[in-house]
Motif scaffolding. Structure first.
Motif, PDB file in Angstrom:
ATOM      1  N   CYS A 143       0.778  -1.382  -0.091  1.00  0.00           N
ATOM      2  CA  CYS A 143       0.133   0.060  -0.163  1.00  0.00           C
ATOM      3  C   CYS A 143       0.900   1.331   0.074  1.00  0.00           C
ATOM      4  O   CYS A 143       1.605   1.486   0.855  1.00  0.00           O
ATOM      5  N   MET A 144       0.751   1.982  -0.909  1.00  0.00           N
ATOM      6  CA  MET A 144       1.542   3.196  -1.076  1.00  0.00           C
ATOM      7  C   MET A 144       0.552   4.574  -1.050  1.00  0.00           C
ATOM      8  O   MET A 144      -0.508   4.490  -1.560  1.00  0.00           O
ATOM      9  N   GLY A 145       1.089   5.412  -0.148  1.00  0.00           N
ATOM     10  CA  GLY A 145       0.331   6.493   0.172  1.00  0.00           C
ATOM     11  C   GLY A 145       0.992   7.955   0.171  1.00  0.00           C
ATOM     12  O   GLY A 145       2.229   7.870   0.078  1.00  0.00           O
ATOM     13  N   TRP A 146       0.183   8.858  -0.231  1.00  0.00           N
ATOM     14  CA  TRP A 146       0.961  10.397  -0.183  1.00  0.00           C
ATOM     15  C   TRP A 146       0.101  11.207   0.926  1.00  0.00           C
ATOM     16  O   TRP A 146      -1.209  10.970   1.180  1.00  0.00           O
ATOM     17  N   PHE A 147       0.965  11.733   1.985  1.00  0.00           N
ATOM     18  CA  PHE A 147       0.343  12.447   2.898  1.00  0.00           C
ATOM     19  C   PHE A 147       0.687  14.104   2.761  1.00  0.00           C
ATOM     20  O   PHE A 147       1.848  14.049   1.946  1.00  0.00           O
ATOM     21  N   ARG A 148       0.360  15.031   3.618  1.00  0.00           N
ATOM     22  CA  ARG A 148       0.793  16.121   3.609  1.00  0.00           C
ATOM     23  C   ARG A 148       0.634  16.857   4.880  1.00  0.00           C
ATOM     24  O   ARG A 148      -0.293  16.373   5.674  1.00  0.00           O
ATOM     25  N   GLN A 149       1.471  17.873   4.994  1.00  0.00           N
ATOM     26  CA  GLN A 149       1.501  18.345   6.433  1.00  0.00           C
ATOM     27  C   GLN A 149       1.929  19.825   6.243  1.00  0.00           C
ATOM     28  O   GLN A 149       2.622  20.380   5.744  1.00  0.00           O
ATOM     29  N   SER A 150       0.668  20.869   6.816  1.00  0.00           N
ATOM     30  CA  SER A 150       1.006  22.220   6.727  1.00  0.00           C
ATOM     31  C   SER A 150       1.327  22.802   8.189  1.00  0.00           C
ATOM     32  O   SER A 150       0.962  22.157   8.959  1.00  0.00           O
ATOM     33  N   PRO A 151       1.814  23.935   8.249  1.00  0.00           N
ATOM     34  CA  PRO A 151       2.284  24.271   9.599  1.00  0.00           C
ATOM     35  C   PRO A 151       1.153  24.518  10.675  1.00  0.00           C
ATOM     36  O   PRO A 151      -0.141  24.897  10.203  1.00  0.00           O
ATOM     37  N   GLY A 152       1.198  23.919  11.779  1.00  0.00           N
ATOM     38  CA  GLY A 152       0.100  23.971  12.853  1.00  0.00           C
ATOM     39  C   GLY A 152      -1.033  22.881  12.661  1.00  0.00           C
ATOM     40  O   GLY A 152      -1.671  22.905  13.335  1.00  0.00           O
ATOM     41  N   LYS A 153      -0.736  22.070  11.411  1.00  0.00           N
ATOM     42  CA  LYS A 153      -1.764  20.898  11.308  1.00  0.00           C
ATOM     43  C   LYS A 153      -1.399  19.760  11.392  1.00  0.00           C
ATOM     44  O   LYS A 153      -0.046  19.374  11.066  1.00  0.00           O
ATOM     45  N   GLU A 154      -2.192  18.694  11.501  1.00  0.00           N
ATOM     46  CA  GLU A 154      -1.732  17.354  11.712  1.00  0.00           C
ATOM     47  C   GLU A 154      -1.398  16.833  10.068  1.00  0.00           C
ATOM     48  O   GLU A 154      -2.015  17.175   9.253  1.00  0.00           O
ATOM     49  N   ARG A 155      -0.643  15.869   9.913  1.00  0.00           N
ATOM     50  CA  ARG A 155      -0.539  15.224   8.776  1.00  0.00           C
ATOM     51  C   ARG A 155      -1.802  14.256   8.455  1.00  0.00           C
ATOM     52  O   ARG A 155      -2.203  13.789   8.927  1.00  0.00           O
ATOM     53  N   GLU A 156      -1.997  14.857   7.089  1.00  0.00           N
ATOM     54  CA  GLU A 156      -3.451  14.305   6.581  1.00  0.00           C
ATOM     55  C   GLU A 156      -3.018  13.299   5.430  1.00  0.00           C
ATOM     56  O   GLU A 156      -2.095  13.802   4.464  1.00  0.00           O
ATOM     57  N   GLY A 157      -3.780  12.420   4.935  1.00  0.00           N
ATOM     58  CA  GLY A 157      -3.956  11.429   4.008  1.00  0.00           C
ATOM     59  C   GLY A 157      -4.359  12.279   2.795  1.00  0.00           C
ATOM     60  O   GLY A 157      -5.659  12.609   2.917  1.00  0.00           O
ATOM     61  N   VAL A 158      -3.581  12.274   1.740  1.00  0.00           N
ATOM     62  CA  VAL A 158      -4.137  12.544   0.297  1.00  0.00           C
ATOM     63  C   VAL A 158      -4.621  11.531  -0.461  1.00  0.00           C
ATOM     64  O   VAL A 158      -5.697  11.956  -0.953  1.00  0.00           O
ATOM     65  N   ALA A 159      -3.721  10.507  -0.839  1.00  0.00           N
ATOM     66  CA  ALA A 159      -4.233   9.583  -1.951  1.00  0.00           C
ATOM     67  C   ALA A 159      -3.602   8.402  -1.448  1.00  0.00           C
ATOM     68  O   ALA A 159      -2.592   8.230  -0.687  1.00  0.00           O
ATOM     69  N   ALA A 160      -4.155   7.242  -1.936  1.00  0.00           N
ATOM     70  CA  ALA A 160      -3.422   5.698  -1.558  1.00  0.00           C
ATOM     71  C   ALA A 160      -3.597   4.878  -2.740  1.00  0.00           C
ATOM     72  O   ALA A 160      -4.730   4.931  -3.435  1.00  0.00           O
ATOM     73  N   LEU A 161      -2.590   4.160  -3.075  1.00  0.00           N
ATOM     74  CA  LEU A 161      -2.869   3.227  -4.026  1.00  0.00           C
ATOM     75  C   LEU A 161      -2.870   1.687  -3.381  1.00  0.00           C
ATOM     76  O   LEU A 161      -1.714   1.505  -2.956  1.00  0.00           O
ATOM     77  N   ASP A 162      -3.556   0.975  -3.507  1.00  0.00           N
ATOM     78  CA  ASP A 162      -3.655  -0.224  -3.315  1.00  0.00           C
ATOM     79  C   ASP A 162      -3.457  -1.157  -4.137  1.00  0.00           C
ATOM     80  O   ASP A 162      -4.294  -1.767  -5.058  1.00  0.00           O
ATOM     81  N   ASN A 163      -2.192  -1.735  -4.198  1.00  0.00           N
ATOM     82  CA  ASN A 163      -1.746  -2.865  -5.168  1.00  0.00           C
ATOM     83  C   ASN A 163      -2.291  -3.912  -5.262  1.00  0.00           C
ATOM     84  O   ASN A 163      -2.287  -4.841  -6.162  1.00  0.00           O
ATOM     85  N   THR A 164      -2.661  -4.377  -3.978  1.00  0.00           N
ATOM     86  CA  THR A 164      -3.654  -5.841  -3.840  1.00  0.00           C
ATOM     87  C   THR A 164      -4.699  -5.884  -4.611  1.00  0.00           C
ATOM     88  O   THR A 164      -5.210  -6.758  -4.872  1.00  0.00           O
ATOM     89  N   ARG A 165      -5.345  -4.790  -4.713  1.00  0.00           N
ATOM     90  CA  ARG A 165      -6.760  -4.478  -5.104  1.00  0.00           C
ATOM     91  C   ARG A 165      -6.745  -3.570  -6.506  1.00  0.00           C
ATOM     92  O   ARG A 165      -7.676  -3.426  -6.948  1.00  0.00           O
ATOM     93  N   ASN A 166      -5.532  -3.067  -6.889  1.00  0.00           N
ATOM     94  CA  ASN A 166      -5.214  -2.207  -7.877  1.00  0.00           C
ATOM     95  C   ASN A 166      -6.561  -1.145  -7.874  1.00  0.00           C
ATOM     96  O   ASN A 166      -7.215  -1.032  -8.870  1.00  0.00           O
ATOM     97  N   SER A 167      -6.484  -0.433  -6.919  1.00  0.00           N
ATOM     98  CA  SER A 167      -7.405   0.612  -6.840  1.00  0.00           C
ATOM     99  C   SER A 167      -6.825   1.915  -6.080  1.00  0.00           C
ATOM    100  O   SER A 167      -5.912   1.477  -5.339  1.00  0.00           O
TER     101      SER A 167
END
Length: 126
Positions: A33-57
């Motif tokens: 499972c490969m994911g992208w996260f982002r974090q801006s000042p003063g905020k928690e790290r948040e999930g942006v997108a994920a690629l599930d290779n076991t389900r190709n989704s």
């Protein structure tokens, strides 16, 4: 040893595009499972997108749905995030992440991921 290295960040005007890359070493990503996260000042790290290779989704946060696309090149063992129609509130440090096996149901939560890269800065000016 698993290592993730992001690149491709930079400064762009609102409405512009960027493509981030995440090169992975130490493991083959085509069954992870490969994911992208982002974090801006003063905020928690948040999930942006994920690629599930076991389900190709792919999965996306509501805030980026229709503007961002996650993909990967298995030959290069590299994950990508194509970001179009960027907005000022997309400004953040972007991180790629790896969770062994298929993506968890709560893919947007950092606690499910074992590895993160060092991040790349994306700045969007109005």
């Amino acid at each position: 040893r698993v290592q993730l290295a992001e690149s491709g960040g930079g400064s762009v005007q609102a409405g512009g595009s960027l493509r981030l890359s995440c090169t992975v070493s130490g493991v083959t990503i085509n069954r992870e499972c490969m994911g992208w996260f982002r974090q801006s000042p003063g905020k928690e790290r948040e999930g942006v997108a994920a690629l599930d290779n076991t389900r190709n989704s792919a999965r996306y946060a509501d805030s980026v749905q229709g503007r961002f696309t996650v993909s990967q090149d298995n030959d290069r063992n590299t994950l990508y995030l194509q970001m179009n129609n960027l907005k000022s509130n997309d400004t953040a440090i972007y991180y790629c992440a790896l969770s062994p096996g298929g993506c968890p149901g709560h893919w947007w939560q950092t606690s499910w991921y074992d590895y993160f890269g060092q991040g790349t800065q994306v700045t969007v000016s109005a």
